[in-house]
Design an enzyme around this catalytic site. Structure first.
Site, PDB file in Angstrom:
ATOM      1  N   HIS A   9       0.832  -1.208   0.000  1.00 37.34           N
ATOM      2  CA  HIS A   9       0.000   0.000   0.000  1.00 37.34           C
ATOM      3  C   HIS A   9       0.864   1.255   0.000  1.00 37.34           C
ATOM      4  O   HIS A   9       2.039   1.213   0.350  1.00 37.34           O
ATOM      5  CB  HIS A   9      -0.981   0.043   1.190  1.00 37.34           C
ATOM      6  CG  HIS A   9      -0.378  -0.284   2.524  1.00 37.34           C
ATOM      7  ND1 HIS A   9      -0.630  -1.467   3.189  1.00 37.34           N
ATOM      8  CD2 HIS A   9       0.461   0.407   3.319  1.00 37.34           C
ATOM      9  CE1 HIS A   9       0.021  -1.472   4.339  1.00 37.34           C
ATOM     10  NE2 HIS A   9       0.696  -0.348   4.446  1.00 37.34           N
ATOM     11  N   GLU A  60      -3.570   3.685   1.824  1.00 38.43           N
ATOM     12  CA  GLU A  60      -3.749   3.922   3.256  1.00 38.43           C
ATOM     13  C   GLU A  60      -3.772   5.425   3.487  1.00 38.43           C
ATOM     14  O   GLU A  60      -2.746   6.100   3.393  1.00 38.43           O
ATOM     15  CB  GLU A  60      -2.632   3.276   4.081  1.00 38.43           C
ATOM     16  CG  GLU A  60      -2.815   3.538   5.578  1.00 38.43           C
ATOM     17  CD  GLU A  60      -1.716   2.969   6.462  1.00 38.43           C
ATOM     18  OE1 GLU A  60      -1.577   3.437   7.600  1.00 38.43           O
ATOM     19  OE2 GLU A  60      -0.983   2.055   6.010  1.00 38.43           O
ATOM     20  N   HIS A  78       2.244  11.528  -9.060  1.00 35.25           N
ATOM     21  CA  HIS A  78       0.838  11.135  -9.107  1.00 35.25           C
ATOM     22  C   HIS A  78       0.696   9.655  -8.758  1.00 35.25           C
ATOM     23  O   HIS A  78       1.683   8.923  -8.686  1.00 35.25           O
ATOM     24  CB  HIS A  78       0.235  11.394 -10.498  1.00 35.25           C
ATOM     25  CG  HIS A  78       0.907  10.645 -11.605  1.00 35.25           C
ATOM     26  ND1 HIS A  78       1.829  11.231 -12.449  1.00 35.25           N
ATOM     27  CD2 HIS A  78       0.828   9.335 -12.008  1.00 35.25           C
ATOM     28  CE1 HIS A  78       2.273  10.329 -13.314  1.00 35.25           C
ATOM     29  NE2 HIS A  78       1.688   9.168 -13.066  1.00 35.25           N
ATOM     30  N   GLU A 126      -3.466   9.881 -12.439  1.00 35.72           N
ATOM     31  CA  GLU A 126      -3.462   9.671 -13.883  1.00 35.72           C
ATOM     32  C   GLU A 126      -4.368   8.479 -14.174  1.00 35.72           C
ATOM     33  O   GLU A 126      -4.188   7.399 -13.613  1.00 35.72           O
ATOM     34  CB  GLU A 126      -2.050   9.375 -14.396  1.00 35.72           C
ATOM     35  CG  GLU A 126      -2.015   9.155 -15.914  1.00 35.72           C
ATOM     36  CD  GLU A 126      -0.631   8.817 -16.455  1.00 35.72           C
ATOM     37  OE1 GLU A 126      -0.469   8.881 -17.686  1.00 35.72           O
ATOM     38  OE2 GLU A 126       0.273   8.498 -15.662  1.00 35.72           O
TER      39      GLU A 126
END
Length: 276
Positions: A9, A60, A78, A126
Site C-alpha cells: 500500500h 492507506e 501522481h 493519472e
C-alpha cells in the site's frame, strides 16, 4: 535472499477523511476495506482499494486531527489508475464533483489514452486506458515520484529493494526520462514510475521535494532482518532498524532512496495477522 515481495500500500495524509473516502468511492470506484480510529494518538486510517489486501495494492489514507491541508511538495508526481475507458472514468469523476486537470486523450507522442484528475487533498491521479480483452487485475497501477539521478535510483530500486527494471523511456523532446520498476509485470502489479527531468539534477531543483503529504510505500517481505541486511550490503540506507512496531507487534524496517523517498518493509506473516 529468496523472497516473495509485493507492494502492499501507499501511505499518505489527507485533509478531510470523509471527503477523501467519498471521492475514492464515487469518483474512482474504490472500496473502503478497513478503517481505524486512534483517538489517543489523534489520527484515523482508512484503507481503500479494488480487492482484498492479501492480493491487491491498497491506499492507506491518514487523517491527523485538526490538520485540514498539506503542502504536497514538488517531488511527488501522481498515482496511476488503470481503467477500461478513460473518457467514461473522467465523466464519473466530474459527476462526483471531482476536478479534471487534463481531459481524456492520447499521451503526447503516443497512443495510450490518459487523463488527469485531482482528489480533494490535491493529489494527482493519472487515469490510464487499458482496454480489454485482458481484464485489469489490480487497477492501482503506479506511484510516480520525481528523482534527481535516474541511474542511482534504478540501482537502489533493483539492488536494495530487489525490484526489476520493467522499462525505461527517454523523451528527447520533453527532456525527461522515465523508469518503471516493480515485482511483476505492469499489467498485473502496481509499480514505481520514476521521472527524471534532465535539467533537475540535485535537491536544490526541487524546493520541499518530499512535501508533507505523501509518506511511503509498504512492501511485504518474509524476513525484515535479512532484508535490512541486504539493503545495507547493497549500499542502501536503513532508517529504521528491523523490529516490532510498539503496540501492534508487526515487524518492519525502513529505508530511503537516494532522494529521500521512504519505503517500509513489513513482515509478510505479521501483515496477514493484521488483516485477520
Amino acid at each position: 535472499l529468496q523472497d516473495t515481495r509485493r507492494m502492499l500500500h501507499a501511505v499518505y495524509r489527507v485533509g478531510n477523511m470523509d471527503a477523501a473516502i467519498a471521492f475514492y468511492e464515487a469518483a474512482l470506484g474504490a472500496k473502503l476495506l478497513r478503517f481505524r480510529e486512534v483517538p489517543e494518538d489523534k489520527y484515523s486510517n482508512a484503507f481503500l482499494g479494488y480487492g482484498p489486501e492479501t492480493t491487491h495494492f491498497a491506499l492507506e489514507l491518514t487523517f491527523n486531527y485538526g490538520v485540514d491541508s498539506y503542502d504536497l511538495g514538488t517531488g511527488f508526481g501522481h498515482f496511476g489508475l488503470a481503467v477500461p475507458d478513460v473518457a467514461a472514468a473522467v465523466e464519473r469523476v466530474r459527476a462526483a464533483g471531482g476536478t479534471v486537470t487534463r481531459e481524456a486523450g492520447p499521451v503526447k507522442g503516443g497512443s495510450t489514452v490518459i487523463a488527469f484528475v485531482k482528489d480533494p487533498t490535491g493529489y494527482a491521479w493519472e487515469l490510464i486506458q487499458r482496454a480489454p480483452p485482458a481484464p485489469i487485475r489490480d487497477p492501482v497501477a503506479q506511484v510516480m515520484l520525481r528523482v534527481t539521478d535516474l541511474d542511482a535510483s534504478i540501482a537502489y530500486y533493483t539492488q536494495c529493494l530487489g525490484m526489476t527494471l520493467l522499462r525505461r523511456r527517454e523523451n528527447e523532446g520533453g527532456r525527461y526520462s522515465l523508469a518503471f520498476l516493480g515485482y511483476g509485470p505492469e499489467e498485473d502489479n502496481c509499480v514505481f514510475e520514476l521521472t527524471h527531468n534532465w535539467d533537475k539534477t540535485d535537491a536544490s531543483a526541487y524546493p520541499d521535494m518530499l512535501g508533507k503529504g505523501y509518506a511511503q510505500v509498504a512492501i511485504s517481505t518474509r524476513d525484515v532482518f535479512k532484508t535490512a541486511a541486504q539493503v545495507r550490503a547493497a549500499g542502501g540506507k536503513v532508517t529504521r532498524e528491523p523490529g516490532p512496531v510498539p503496540g501492534i507487534g508487526t515487524k518492519i524496517c525502513a529505508t530511503t532512496d537516494p532522494d529521500g523517498w521512504k519505503v517500509v518493509f513489513v513482515d509478510e506473516a505479521d501483515f496477514g495477522r493484521e488483516l485477520e
